[in-house]
Scaffold this motif. Structure first.
Motif, PDB file in Angstrom:
ATOM      1  N   GLU A  55       0.821  -1.209   0.000  1.00  0.00           N
ATOM      2  CA  GLU A  55       0.000   0.000   0.000  1.00  0.00           C
ATOM      3  C   GLU A  55       0.857   1.262   0.000  1.00  0.00           C
ATOM      4  O   GLU A  55       0.360   2.352  -0.315  1.00  0.00           O
ATOM      5  CB  GLU A  55      -0.932   0.004   1.221  1.00  0.00           C
ATOM      6  N   ILE A  56       2.120   1.112   0.353  1.00  0.00           N
ATOM      7  CA  ILE A  56       3.049   2.249   0.334  1.00  0.00           C
ATOM      8  C   ILE A  56       3.724   2.281  -1.026  1.00  0.00           C
ATOM      9  O   ILE A  56       4.336   1.308  -1.452  1.00  0.00           O
ATOM     10  CB  ILE A  56       4.097   2.122   1.459  1.00  0.00           C
ATOM     11  N   ARG A  57       3.641   3.422  -1.711  1.00  0.00           N
ATOM     12  CA  ARG A  57       4.110   3.501  -3.096  1.00  0.00           C
ATOM     13  C   ARG A  57       5.268   4.471  -3.296  1.00  0.00           C
ATOM     14  O   ARG A  57       5.823   4.565  -4.397  1.00  0.00           O
ATOM     15  CB  ARG A  57       2.934   3.863  -4.003  1.00  0.00           C
ATOM     16  N   ALA A  58       5.656   5.188  -2.259  1.00  0.00           N
ATOM     17  CA  ALA A  58       6.829   6.060  -2.327  1.00  0.00           C
ATOM     18  C   ALA A  58       7.279   6.367  -0.914  1.00  0.00           C
ATOM     19  O   ALA A  58       6.462   6.424   0.020  1.00  0.00           O
ATOM     20  CB  ALA A  58       6.538   7.347  -3.084  1.00  0.00           C
ATOM     21  N   VAL A  59       8.586   6.575  -0.748  1.00  0.00           N
ATOM     22  CA  VAL A  59       9.169   6.749   0.581  1.00  0.00           C
ATOM     23  C   VAL A  59      10.082   7.973   0.569  1.00  0.00           C
ATOM     24  O   VAL A  59      10.834   8.196  -0.384  1.00  0.00           O
ATOM     25  CB  VAL A  59       9.971   5.498   1.004  1.00  0.00           C
ATOM     26  N   GLY A 215       4.840   0.426 -10.762  1.00  0.00           N
ATOM     27  CA  GLY A 215       5.539  -0.649 -11.462  1.00  0.00           C
ATOM     28  C   GLY A 215       6.594  -0.123 -12.415  1.00  0.00           C
ATOM     29  O   GLY A 215       7.656  -0.730 -12.591  1.00  0.00           O
ATOM     30  N   SER A 216       6.326   1.011 -13.038  1.00  0.00           N
ATOM     31  CA  SER A 216       7.308   1.636 -13.920  1.00  0.00           C
ATOM     32  C   SER A 216       8.537   2.065 -13.130  1.00  0.00           C
ATOM     33  O   SER A 216       9.683   1.832 -13.542  1.00  0.00           O
ATOM     34  CB  SER A 216       6.686   2.844 -14.625  1.00  0.00           C
ATOM     35  N   TYR A 217       8.297   2.704 -11.987  1.00  0.00           N
ATOM     36  CA  TYR A 217       9.418   3.119 -11.146  1.00  0.00           C
ATOM     37  C   TYR A 217      10.249   1.913 -10.699  1.00  0.00           C
ATOM     38  O   TYR A 217      11.478   1.943 -10.708  1.00  0.00           O
ATOM     39  CB  TYR A 217       8.915   3.868  -9.913  1.00  0.00           C
ATOM     40  N   ALA A 218       9.546   0.848 -10.299  1.00  0.00           N
ATOM     41  CA  ALA A 218      10.248  -0.349  -9.831  1.00  0.00           C
ATOM     42  C   ALA A 218      11.079  -0.962 -10.954  1.00  0.00           C
ATOM     43  O   ALA A 218      12.216  -1.398 -10.736  1.00  0.00           O
ATOM     44  CB  ALA A 218       9.242  -1.369  -9.301  1.00  0.00           C
ATOM     45  N   GLY A 219      10.519  -0.987 -12.176  1.00  0.00           N
ATOM     46  CA  GLY A 219      11.261  -1.524 -13.307  1.00  0.00           C
ATOM     47  C   GLY A 219      12.485  -0.684 -13.635  1.00  0.00           C
ATOM     48  O   GLY A 219      13.551  -1.221 -13.969  1.00  0.00           O
ATOM     49  N   THR A 220      12.338   0.642 -13.542  1.00  0.00           N
ATOM     50  CA  THR A 220      13.479   1.525 -13.784  1.00  0.00           C
ATOM     51  C   THR A 220      14.582   1.270 -12.767  1.00  0.00           C
ATOM     52  O   THR A 220      15.773   1.231 -13.118  1.00  0.00           O
ATOM     53  CB  THR A 220      13.028   2.998 -13.718  1.00  0.00           C
ATOM     54  N   LYS A 221      14.202   1.086 -11.501  1.00  0.00           N
ATOM     55  CA  LYS A 221      15.207   0.791 -10.474  1.00  0.00           C
ATOM     56  C   LYS A 221      15.928  -0.512 -10.781  1.00  0.00           C
ATOM     57  O   LYS A 221      17.153  -0.606 -10.624  1.00  0.00           O
ATOM     58  CB  LYS A 221      14.550   0.718  -9.085  1.00  0.00           C
ATOM     59  N   ARG A 222      15.194  -1.509 -11.223  1.00  0.00           N
ATOM     60  CA  ARG A 222      15.828  -2.785 -11.565  1.00  0.00           C
ATOM     61  C   ARG A 222      16.825  -2.608 -12.698  1.00  0.00           C
ATOM     62  O   ARG A 222      17.920  -3.186 -12.674  1.00  0.00           O
ATOM     63  CB  ARG A 222      14.764  -3.804 -11.945  1.00  0.00           C
TER      64      ARG A 222
END
Length: 270
Positions: A55-59, A215-222
């Motif tokens: 549920e948390i999407r940015a920190v 999901g886009s942000y997570a993919g970019t981090k990967r």
């Protein structure tokens, strides 16, 4: 933009939430958020909790008071190796490394808001985040050399990956402060704001990211992690081994003694 409201209190880390955005605030202001055992454990648990919560999407990571984090607390009681030297290796591997890798591998964007000093391991924590904002009065410092140690917490990888070998060597070997404006010029960080605006700007960015395509942000981090940090685990281990060697040195003992006495160290090279 809504307000970030307190949702959970650790002893040394305050947690605030605004919708699907969360702010982690290091909270030992009297010690400039220097990392003692309690803060290390609280921060590690907080990072793990927010990473696991879908549920948390940015920190957002920041510090209370006049500093982001002044590094390891040299007054904190340290465990010893069987040989009687400070056991820095175990602290790095068990407590610091999971924080650094947790921030880098978290499948959501992480923003650092650097107020005041980001020194030593504090600089590593800031640079492990995806985007780094700083106040005009903030500064970055690889302080390790000033007490006879070497960069750790991933800074031997995180710093040169952002600014290159020459500037990384300068910061690591000279142990001098790098102001926010120069850090921005060098490409170490992303944005600099007047001190009074930093918190608001950082919270607004974190909220914007929390409303974005997670999901886009997570993919970019990967992608970035694979290109730049695929061997981070090996580098962290290598840093810890060298740091433990330095922990047994006469120069480290002198550096700590000089720090406590507020005098210049007299290094012998041993």
């Amino acid at each position: 933009m809504g307000a970030f409201l307190p949702v959970k209190g650790y002893e040394t880390v305050s947690v605030y939430r605004c919708g699907s955005a969360v702010k982690l605030e290091l909270n030992r202001p009297a010690r400039m958020n220097a990392l003692d055992t309690q803060l290390r454990l609280d921060l590690l648990d907080a990072v793990r909790q927010v990473a696991a919560d879908e549920e948390i999407r940015a920190v957002l990571v920041t510090g209370a008071g006049r500093a982001f984090c002044s590094g390891a607390d040299l007054k904190d009681e340290r465990a010893l190796t069987p040989e009687g030297h400070p056991d820095i290796y175990s602290v790095l591997v068990q407590q610091y490394h999971p924080v650094i890798t947790g921030l880098r591998q978290m499948p959501k964007p992480v923003v650092a808001a650097v107020n005041g000093a980001a020194a030593g391991i504090g600089m590593s924590i800031a640079l492990a985040c995806d985007l780094v904002l700083a106040a005009e009065s903030a500064y970055f410092l690889l302080a390790f050399v000033n007490i006879g140690l070497v960069p750790d917490g991933g800074s031997s990888l995180l710093v040169p990956s952002r600014i290159g070998f020459a500037r990384a060597a300068e910061l690591a070997m000279l142990g001098e402060r790098l102001g926010a404006a120069r850090a921005l010029e060098w490409g170490l960080i992303n944005q600099v704001w007047p001190d009074a605006e930093l918190v608001g700007r950082a919270e607004a960015l974190c909220t914007k990211l929390a409303d974005g395509p997670t999901g886009s942000y997570a993919g970019t981090k990967r992608q970035l992690n694979r290109w730049l940090y695929e061997h981070m685990a090996d580098q962290l281990e290598f840093e810890a081994q060298i740091q433990q060697e330095r922990a047994a040195s006469a120069d480290f003992a002198e550096g700590v003694a000089a720090f406590a006495a507020k005098r210049s160290p007299r290094f012998t090279g041993r």
